[in-house]
Design a protein around this motif. Structure first.
Motif, mmCIF file in Angstrom:
data_model
loop_
_atom_site.group_PDB
_atom_site.id
_atom_site.type_symbol
_atom_site.label_atom_id
_atom_site.label_comp_id
_atom_site.label_asym_id
_atom_site.label_seq_id
_atom_site.Cartn_x
_atom_site.Cartn_y
_atom_site.Cartn_z
ATOM 1 N N TYR A 27 44.454 21.715 41.021
ATOM 2 C CA TYR A 27 43.832 22.545 42.051
ATOM 3 C C TYR A 27 44.849 23.598 42.506
ATOM 4 O O TYR A 27 46.044 23.498 42.173
ATOM 5 N N TYR A 29 46.555 24.690 45.243
ATOM 6 C CA TYR A 29 47.817 24.401 45.926
ATOM 7 C C TYR A 29 48.800 23.708 44.972
ATOM 8 O O TYR A 29 49.994 24.015 44.953
ATOM 9 N N THR A 32 50.559 26.202 42.758
ATOM 10 C CA THR A 32 51.653 26.941 43.409
ATOM 11 C C THR A 32 52.913 26.073 43.516
ATOM 12 O O THR A 32 54.025 26.554 43.293
ATOM 13 N N GLU A 47 48.863 33.098 47.454
ATOM 14 C CA GLU A 47 47.444 32.734 47.515
ATOM 15 C C GLU A 47 46.592 33.952 47.168
ATOM 16 O O GLU A 47 45.562 33.839 46.509
ATOM 17 N N GLY A 48 47.046 35.118 47.629
ATOM 18 C CA GLY A 48 46.310 36.356 47.411
ATOM 19 C C GLY A 48 46.224 36.750 45.941
ATOM 20 O O GLY A 48 45.347 37.521 45.551
ATOM 21 N N TYR A 51 44.123 32.909 43.812
ATOM 22 C CA TYR A 51 42.693 32.578 43.913
ATOM 23 C C TYR A 51 41.778 33.633 43.280
ATOM 24 O O TYR A 51 40.800 33.250 42.619
ATOM 25 N N PRO A 52 42.060 34.928 43.425
ATOM 26 C CA PRO A 52 41.246 35.885 42.666
ATOM 27 C C PRO A 52 41.346 35.668 41.156
ATOM 28 O O PRO A 52 40.369 35.784 40.435
ATOM 29 N N LEU A 54 41.956 32.770 39.588
ATOM 30 C CA LEU A 54 41.171 31.570 39.248
ATOM 31 C C LEU A 54 39.679 31.894 39.245
ATOM 32 O O LEU A 54 38.928 31.421 38.388
ATOM 33 N N HIS A 55 39.270 32.699 40.215
ATOM 34 C CA HIS A 55 37.861 33.087 40.326
ATOM 35 C C HIS A 55 37.430 33.865 39.069
ATOM 36 O O HIS A 55 36.348 33.617 38.514
ATOM 37 N N ALA A 56 38.306 34.765 38.614
ATOM 38 C CA ALA A 56 37.993 35.565 37.423
ATOM 39 C C ALA A 56 37.979 34.688 36.169
ATOM 40 O O ALA A 56 37.111 34.842 35.303
ATOM 41 N N ALA A 59 34.747 32.813 36.146
ATOM 42 C CA ALA A 59 33.614 33.672 35.788
ATOM 43 C C ALA A 59 33.618 34.011 34.299
ATOM 44 O O ALA A 59 32.562 34.187 33.699
ATOM 45 N N ASP A 60 34.803 34.059 33.708
ATOM 46 C CA ASP A 60 34.922 34.352 32.271
ATOM 47 C C ASP A 60 34.646 33.130 31.404
ATOM 48 O O ASP A 60 34.644 33.227 30.172
ATOM 49 N N LYS A 76 38.598 22.126 44.611
ATOM 50 C CA LYS A 76 38.162 22.553 43.279
ATOM 51 C C LYS A 76 39.271 22.273 42.266
ATOM 52 O O LYS A 76 40.366 22.839 42.369
ATOM 53 N N TYR A 78 40.583 22.589 38.479
ATOM 54 C CA TYR A 78 40.362 23.457 37.324
ATOM 55 C C TYR A 78 40.899 22.806 36.057
ATOM 56 O O TYR A 78 41.960 22.168 36.076
ATOM 57 N N HIS B 33 43.548 24.923 50.685
ATOM 58 C CA HIS B 33 44.963 25.308 50.672
ATOM 59 C C HIS B 33 45.546 25.282 52.095
ATOM 60 O O HIS B 33 46.626 24.729 52.328
ATOM 61 N N ILE B 67 41.931 39.523 49.501
ATOM 62 C CA ILE B 67 41.824 38.480 48.472
ATOM 63 C C ILE B 67 40.448 38.556 47.803
ATOM 64 O O ILE B 67 40.327 38.491 46.584
ATOM 65 N N ALA B 71 39.413 39.666 43.974
ATOM 66 C CA ALA B 71 38.568 38.817 43.112
ATOM 67 C C ALA B 71 37.412 39.636 42.532
ATOM 68 O O ALA B 71 37.135 39.567 41.332
ATOM 69 N N LEU B 75 36.700 40.806 38.560
ATOM 70 C CA LEU B 75 35.442 40.489 37.888
ATOM 71 C C LEU B 75 34.754 41.738 37.371
ATOM 72 O O LEU B 75 34.308 41.805 36.235
#
Lengths: 113, 173
Positions: A27, A29, A32, A47-48, A51-52, A54-56, A59-60, A76, A78, B33, B67, B71, B75
């Motif tokens: 996950y 944390y 990191t 974090e900034g 997480y984006p 991981l989100h991408a 989605a891929d 979550k 992964y 987190h 953030i 994201a 995408l």
């Protein structure tokens, strides 16, 4: 010494894919902390940025997500999808080649200690 | 180890929402987190709100919604080509004016073969004017004050791809 975010930006996806190659599931944390531990605090994933990414990746279809409830909140986990495993190998090879090229370009010699 | 209550989880979620995090998956990740950071670092009798607001500030540079924007950006535009402003103009000139200048120079060279360097003024004149034309435009673009250049602001990033064909992202203040 910590590396600048600009230097790490292009490598974050590869770092995450490699972490998930070596660990069955993780996950955010945990990632990191693992990176901090492996690099002796030299690389600190923010974090900034994490997480984006991981989100991408999700989605891929490169990572799969399992959800676990911890009381009222969701965690979550992964893990790599079959496509993600192939992508991880490809990205790692690309980064290795890039590092080799940079070493020869900048005329750096590996530090022996 | 600090133990977070359900009310405090609701408080964090509401704050994340208020600060612009709308994507559910991102909310869950950030919430988890933050909760771990609080549980691991806050004393049992510590001030939850103060610790939370101090911690959340370390997640962003200006606003937390950065953030989510990042994201969405990853995408939406991951298959787009990314150019700096200078690269974009270079590309434009290469595509639209480059072939013309190359053709003009080839024509000039061919004319030299048949006529020697004693060419009519119109040929030299046209070549010089058309070659300097891109330079003139570049000078105007780069010397124009910021406030008069709203279309492609300085230091902006230009993305080219499919849907949208072009996207201009101004530099953050």
């Amino acid at each position: 010494m910590t590396y600048s975010p600009e230097l790490l930006k292009g490598t974050l996806k590869t770092i995450v894919l490699k972490l998930l190659t070596d660990n069955k599931r993780m996950y955010g944390y945990e990632m990191t902390q693992r990176v901090k531990e492996l690099t002796l605090d030299k690389i600190q994933i923010t974090e900034g940025a994490l997480y984006p990414t991981l989100h991408a990746l999700e989605a891929d279809g490169l990572v799969k997500v399992e959800i676990e409830y911890i009381g009222k909140r969701v965690r979550k986990y992964y893990s790599l999808s079959p496509t993600g495993k192939a992508k991880a190998k490809e990205k790692l090879k690309e980064l290795t080649n890039f590092v080799d090229t940079m070493i020869s370009l900048l005329d750096l010699k590996p530090k022996l200690d | 180890m600090y133990c977070i209550s359900d009310q405090q989880i609701d408080f964090i979620l509401a704050d994340l929402h208020r600060k612009g995090i709308q994507i559910e998956g991102l909310q869950s990740n950030l919430l988890d987190h933050i909760c771990i950071l609080i549980e691991e670092n806050l004393e049992e009798d510590g001030d939850f709100e103060q610790f939370y607001f101090t911690t959340i500030k370390t997640f962003y540079q200006q606003e937390l919604r950065e953030i989510e924007e990042e994201a969405l950006f990853l995408l939406q535009f991951q298959h787009h080509l990314r150019f700096s402003r200078n690269q974009f103009f270079l590309l434009l000139f290469t595509i639209f004016i480059g072939p013309f200048i190359a053709g003009d120079l080839l024509w000039l060279i061919n004319s030299v073969d048949s006529n020697g360097w004693n060419l009519p003024f119109e040929i030299w004149g046209a070549t010089v004017v058309y070659s300097l034309f891109p330079l003139l435009i570049l000078l105007v673009l780069f010397l124009t004050p910021e406030r008069q250049d709203p279309l492609i602001p300085k230091k902006s990033t230009i993305l080219l791809g499919i849907k949208p064909f072009i996207k201009i992202i101004p530099a953050r203040a």
